[in-house]
Design an enzyme around this catalytic site. Structure first.
Site, PDB file in Angstrom:
ATOM      1  N   SER A 233      47.918  30.285  39.233  1.00 20.93           N
ATOM      2  CA  SER A 233      49.359  30.564  39.109  1.00 20.93           C
ATOM      3  C   SER A 233      49.637  31.485  37.925  1.00 20.93           C
ATOM      4  O   SER A 233      50.401  32.451  38.050  1.00 20.93           O
ATOM      5  CB  SER A 233      50.163  29.273  39.006  1.00 20.93           C
ATOM      6  OG  SER A 233      49.635  28.418  38.033  1.00 20.93           O
ATOM      7  N   HIS A 263      44.774  23.964  43.780  1.00 12.82           N
ATOM      8  CA  HIS A 263      45.489  24.106  42.492  1.00 12.82           C
ATOM      9  C   HIS A 263      46.557  23.005  42.434  1.00 12.82           C
ATOM     10  O   HIS A 263      46.250  21.824  42.590  1.00 12.82           O
ATOM     11  CB  HIS A 263      46.037  25.537  42.431  1.00 12.82           C
ATOM     12  CG  HIS A 263      46.557  25.967  41.086  1.00 12.82           C
ATOM     13  ND1 HIS A 263      46.320  25.294  39.921  1.00 12.82           N
ATOM     14  CD2 HIS A 263      47.319  27.058  40.727  1.00 12.82           C
ATOM     15  CE1 HIS A 263      46.911  25.930  38.901  1.00 12.82           C
ATOM     16  NE2 HIS A 263      47.533  26.998  39.378  1.00 12.82           N
ATOM     17  N   HIS A 309      36.930  20.676  38.002  1.00 12.85           N
ATOM     18  CA  HIS A 309      37.767  21.695  37.364  1.00 12.85           C
ATOM     19  C   HIS A 309      36.954  22.967  37.143  1.00 12.85           C
ATOM     20  O   HIS A 309      35.740  22.898  36.925  1.00 12.85           O
ATOM     21  CB  HIS A 309      38.313  21.202  36.017  1.00 12.85           C
ATOM     22  CG  HIS A 309      39.520  21.967  35.587  1.00 12.85           C
ATOM     23  ND1 HIS A 309      39.433  23.134  34.848  1.00 12.85           N
ATOM     24  CD2 HIS A 309      40.841  21.773  35.828  1.00 12.85           C
ATOM     25  CE1 HIS A 309      40.648  23.597  34.636  1.00 12.85           C
ATOM     26  NE2 HIS A 309      41.522  22.809  35.220  1.00 12.85           N
ATOM     27  N   ARG A 318      44.949  15.265  30.003  1.00 12.73           N
ATOM     28  CA  ARG A 318      46.251  15.033  30.650  1.00 12.73           C
ATOM     29  C   ARG A 318      46.135  13.838  31.598  1.00 12.73           C
ATOM     30  O   ARG A 318      47.073  13.045  31.741  1.00 12.73           O
ATOM     31  CB  ARG A 318      46.705  16.295  31.381  1.00 12.73           C
ATOM     32  CG  ARG A 318      46.866  17.492  30.436  1.00 12.73           C
ATOM     33  CD  ARG A 318      47.059  18.790  31.180  1.00 12.73           C
ATOM     34  NE  ARG A 318      45.945  19.111  32.057  1.00 12.73           N
ATOM     35  CZ  ARG A 318      45.931  20.080  32.961  1.00 12.73           C
ATOM     36  NH1 ARG A 318      46.995  20.840  33.115  1.00 12.73           N
ATOM     37  NH2 ARG A 318      44.870  20.301  33.713  1.00 12.73           N
ATOM     38  N   ASP A 364      45.670  16.124  38.136  1.00 13.34           N
ATOM     39  CA  ASP A 364      46.327  15.685  39.363  1.00 13.34           C
ATOM     40  C   ASP A 364      45.870  14.315  39.856  1.00 13.34           C
ATOM     41  O   ASP A 364      46.423  13.792  40.826  1.00 13.34           O
ATOM     42  CB  ASP A 364      46.092  16.734  40.468  1.00 13.34           C
ATOM     43  CG  ASP A 364      46.733  18.060  40.111  1.00 13.34           C
ATOM     44  OD1 ASP A 364      47.844  18.035  39.555  1.00 13.34           O
ATOM     45  OD2 ASP A 364      46.125  19.103  40.362  1.00 13.34           O
TER      46      ASP A 364
HETATM   47  N1  HAX Z   1      35.076  17.137  45.628  1.00 13.80           N
HETATM   48  C1  HAX Z   1      34.059  17.631  46.376  1.00 13.80           C
HETATM   49  N2  HAX Z   1      33.424  18.781  46.108  1.00 13.80           N
HETATM   50  C2  HAX Z   1      33.811  19.448  45.009  1.00 13.80           C
HETATM   51  C3  HAX Z   1      34.822  18.979  44.170  1.00 13.80           C
HETATM   52  C4  HAX Z   1      35.485  17.772  44.512  1.00 13.80           C
HETATM   53  N3  HAX Z   1      36.477  17.272  43.808  1.00 13.80           N
HETATM   54  N4  HAX Z   1      34.974  19.852  43.153  1.00 13.80           N
HETATM   55  C5  HAX Z   1      34.080  20.844  43.365  1.00 13.80           C
HETATM   56  N5  HAX Z   1      33.386  20.604  44.491  1.00 13.80           N
HETATM   57  C6  HAX Z   1      32.352  21.449  45.100  1.00 13.80           C
HETATM   58  C7  HAX Z   1      32.915  22.842  45.339  1.00 13.80           C
HETATM   59  O1  HAX Z   1      33.672  22.877  46.546  1.00 13.80           O
HETATM   60  C8  HAX Z   1      31.647  23.671  45.384  1.00 13.80           C
HETATM   61  O2  HAX Z   1      31.049  23.484  46.636  1.00 13.80           O
HETATM   62  P1  HAX Z   1      30.259  24.690  47.395  1.00 13.80           P
HETATM   63  O3  HAX Z   1      29.153  25.036  46.470  1.00 13.80           O
HETATM   64  O4  HAX Z   1      29.838  24.069  48.674  1.00 13.80           O
HETATM   65  O5  HAX Z   1      31.258  25.791  47.551  1.00 13.80           O
HETATM   66  C9  HAX Z   1      30.782  22.996  44.330  1.00 13.80           C
HETATM   67  O6  HAX Z   1      31.285  21.657  44.188  1.00 13.80           O
HETATM   68  C10 HAX Z   1      30.806  23.684  42.980  1.00 13.80           C
HETATM   69  O7  HAX Z   1      32.150  23.814  42.574  1.00 13.80           O
HETATM   70  P2  HAX Z   1      32.518  23.874  41.023  1.00 13.80           P
HETATM   71  O8  HAX Z   1      31.903  25.104  40.445  1.00 13.80           O
HETATM   72  O9  HAX Z   1      32.229  22.576  40.379  1.00 13.80           O
HETATM   73  O10 HAX Z   1      34.125  23.995  41.084  1.00 13.80           O
HETATM   74  P3  HAX Z   1      35.006  25.307  41.179  1.00 13.80           P
HETATM   75  O11 HAX Z   1      35.179  25.858  39.815  1.00 13.80           O
HETATM   76  O12 HAX Z   1      34.503  26.235  42.213  1.00 13.80           O
HETATM   77  O13 HAX Z   1      36.382  24.716  41.705  1.00 13.80           O
HETATM   78  C11 HAX Z   1      38.147  23.137  41.779  1.00 13.80           C
HETATM   79  C12 HAX Z   1      37.249  23.975  40.878  1.00 13.80           C
HETATM   80  C13 HAX Z   1      39.207  22.465  40.929  1.00 13.80           C
HETATM   81  C14 HAX Z   1      38.840  24.078  42.779  1.00 13.80           C
HETATM   82  C15 HAX Z   1      37.305  22.073  42.520  1.00 13.80           C
HETATM   83  O14 HAX Z   1      36.727  21.193  41.586  1.00 13.80           O
HETATM   84  C16 HAX Z   1      38.086  21.292  43.548  1.00 13.80           C
HETATM   85  O15 HAX Z   1      38.205  21.753  44.699  1.00 13.80           O
HETATM   86  N6  HAX Z   1      38.615  20.060  43.179  1.00 13.80           N
HETATM   87  C17 HAX Z   1      39.433  19.268  44.085  1.00 13.80           C
HETATM   88  C18 HAX Z   1      40.829  19.849  44.169  1.00 13.80           C
HETATM   89  C19 HAX Z   1      41.576  19.637  42.876  1.00 13.80           C
HETATM   90  O16 HAX Z   1      41.622  18.560  42.324  1.00 13.80           O
HETATM   91  N7  HAX Z   1      42.237  20.708  42.409  1.00 13.80           N
HETATM   92  C20 HAX Z   1      43.080  20.650  41.201  1.00 13.80           C
HETATM   93  C21 HAX Z   1      42.410  21.254  39.984  1.00 13.80           C
HETATM   94  C22 HAX Z   1      43.311  21.211  38.772  1.00 13.80           C
HETATM   95  C23 HAX Z   1      44.437  22.144  38.947  1.00 13.80           C
HETATM   96  O17 HAX Z   1      44.337  23.338  39.009  1.00 13.80           O
HETATM   97  N8  HAX Z   1      45.585  21.602  39.113  1.00 13.80           N
HETATM   98  O18 HAX Z   1      46.620  22.378  39.392  1.00 13.80           O
END
Ligand code: HAX
Length: 426
Positions: A233, A263, A309, A318, A364
């Site tokens: 964002s 996000h 994250h 948080r 979250d």
């Molecule tokens: N559950 C399952 N798998 C997960 C995961 C979770 N909570 N978090 C990461 N992974 C997976 C990724 O999908 C990725 O898989 P692939 O290699 O198959 O693509 C792998 O683990 C490595 O990812 P990473 O490097 O640890 O994480 P990223 O930096 O790529 O992504 C995210 C960060 C927050 C998007 C990710 O952890 C996620 O999808 N979490 C769940 C959704 C979530 O809670 N989002 C909110 C984040 C906070 C925020 O921005 N709030 O607004």
């Protein structure tokens, strides 16, 4: 009196000089390298932009202008906005002046409500909020001044005006959306004597005999204020603003990103996952059942929302703040108890799976359970609360960027063909 306007006018010129000096004398110093994996992987970890409002340390979480977020949990969101913009907490007079600005500017035009009323009844609340922000673009002082031929060094002034107008109106619009979208009855007007967060809580119309829902709102709005510059964002808002699009266009762009499930929408998804778990096990499951259910989620190709994250590598402070609130005020609530239990189990599961870089809860993971307890059960609304708070971060970054004369964003992209040519023949 040290109003926000006056204080910014004092601190901006020396800050600009400092930055000019840094780029002139040390502009060639390298601060980052980019690997092929980073170019394909969302530029994770690439240092390529400036954000002075806050930093996120992988091992400590959000630091707002030098203050760890845990030291700011008692502050009002108005104080936080002043801090984000200036690097200082306001004194009593400056806080009062800012609160008066919000109160004076809070009127929302009828045309905004007409547009929202005309939207399909199943519109997502984030889409409604975003539409309201965009339709108000016609009120932009920045665009008016730009069209008149404003000087570059003055850009920040109408950007601040737009920011104050938007921040004043956002809780009114957001509360109105809640009442309209979830058939809660007529809109509730703001009260003159309430602060920004308490007024938002009041206008939502959630019954709050103990006053604890208002306390939760204050905490919620403070905790979500900002998360440095590279998150989806903030970066979207920054990029759109760098083309000198005004605050309405820029914040609207940021909100579109916040509405994604990876996000800000994760808070809605997260409570959904918790409630699904409760439903499946007819209440709070045992640790063993929860462990299995978390694995089922992963095996079905989904993420566990609220965990992981892009930057953090520890439990998000948080989340810790929300957990502490729950333990203090609603320890016996079963949905909250499950959130606490998930915190015991899910990091183990994610660590065992071995893919996730950060197995810990993010902001979250716990907020939804608290809102649910106080009667805000419509979880598609949760990201709107996040958005009202995060507008402070996006807007303070826009003000500072226009003050610093930040250039239009234009990183270089490369093609896969080009990448292949960088790989030495084996
Ligand atoms: N559950 C399952 N798998 C997960 C995961 C979770 N909570 N978090 C990461 N992974 C997976 C990724 O999908 C990725 O898989 P692939 O290699 O198959 O693509 C792998 O683990 C490595 O990812 P990473 O490097 O640890 O994480 P990223 O930096 O790529 O992504 C995210 C960060 C927050 C998007 C990710 O952890 C996620 O999808 N979490 C769940 C959704 C979530 O809670 N989002 C909110 C984040 C906070 C925020 O921005 N709030 O607004």
């Amino acid at each position: 009196m040290a109003t926000l306007q006056k204080r910014l006018a004092e601190i901006i010129p020396p800050l600009k000089d400092e930055i000019k000096g840094i780029t002139k004398n040390h502009g060639d110093i390298k601060i980052s390298e980019v690997s092929i994996a980073q170019a394909y992987g969302g530029m994770r970890g690439v240092k390529g932009m400036i954000c002075d409002t806050s930093v996120v340390n992988p091992d400590a979480g959000l630091i707002v202008r030098g203050y760890p977020i845990m030291d700011l949990t008692e502050k009002l969101p108005e104080e936080i906005f002043y801090l984000l913009c200036t690097g200082e907490l306001p004194d009593k007079a400056a806080l009062k002046a800012l609160q008066k600005e919000y109160s004076d500017r809070a009127k929302v035009g009828k045309y905004v409500w007409d547009v929202l009323e005309a939207m399909p009844k199943d519109s997502h609340p984030m889409c409604m909020l975003d539409t309201a922000v965009l339709v108000m673009e016609r009120e932009s002082e920045f665009r008016k001044e730009y069209d008149k031929g404003m000087r570059k060094e003055d850009y920040w002034k109408p950007m601040l005006e737009d920011s104050l107008n938007l921040l004043a109106k956002l809780p009114v619009i957001a509360a109105g959306i809640y009442r309209m979208r979830f058939n809660k009855g007529k809109r509730i007007g703001a009260k003159k004597d309430l602060d920004w967060g308490a007024n938002y809580a009041h206008m939502l119309g959630i019954k709050d005999k103990t006053g604890n829902f208002a306390k939760l709102m204050q905490l919620y709005l403070t905790l979500h204020c900002d998360h440095e510059g590279g998150n989806v964002s903030a970066f979207s808002c920054h990029t759109v603003g760098s083309a000198l699009s005004d605050a309405y266009y820029s914040v609207s762009a940021g909100l579109n990103g916040l509405a994604g499930p990876l996000h800000g929408l994760a808070n809605q998804e997260c409570l959904g996952w918790i409630l699904e778990t409760m439903k499946k096990f007819n209440g709070v499951p045992s640790e063993e059942d929860l462990y299995k259910f978390a694995w089922d989620t992963l095996n079905s190709g989904k993420v566990v929302p609220g965990y992981g994250h892009a930057v953090l590598r520890v439990t998000d402070p948080r989340f810790t703040a929300f957990l502490a609130f729950g333990k203090k005020y609603i320890p016996d609530d079963p949905v909250f108890q499950l959130v606490a239990k998930v915190f015991d189990v899910v990091p183990k599961v994610l660590a065992e799976q071995g893919k996730v870089k950060d197995p810990w809860p993010n902001v979250d993971a716990g907020s939804g359970a608290l809102l649910y307890h106080y009667g805000m059960t419509e979880f598609p609304y949760y990201t709107v609360l996040f958005a009202v708070s995060r507008a402070m971060g996006m807007l303070s970054q826009l003000i500072l960027n226009r003050a610093m004369g930040t250039a239009i964003t234009r990183p270089k992209s490369v093609s896969t063909e080009w990448i292949k040519k960088q790989i030495p023949a084996s």
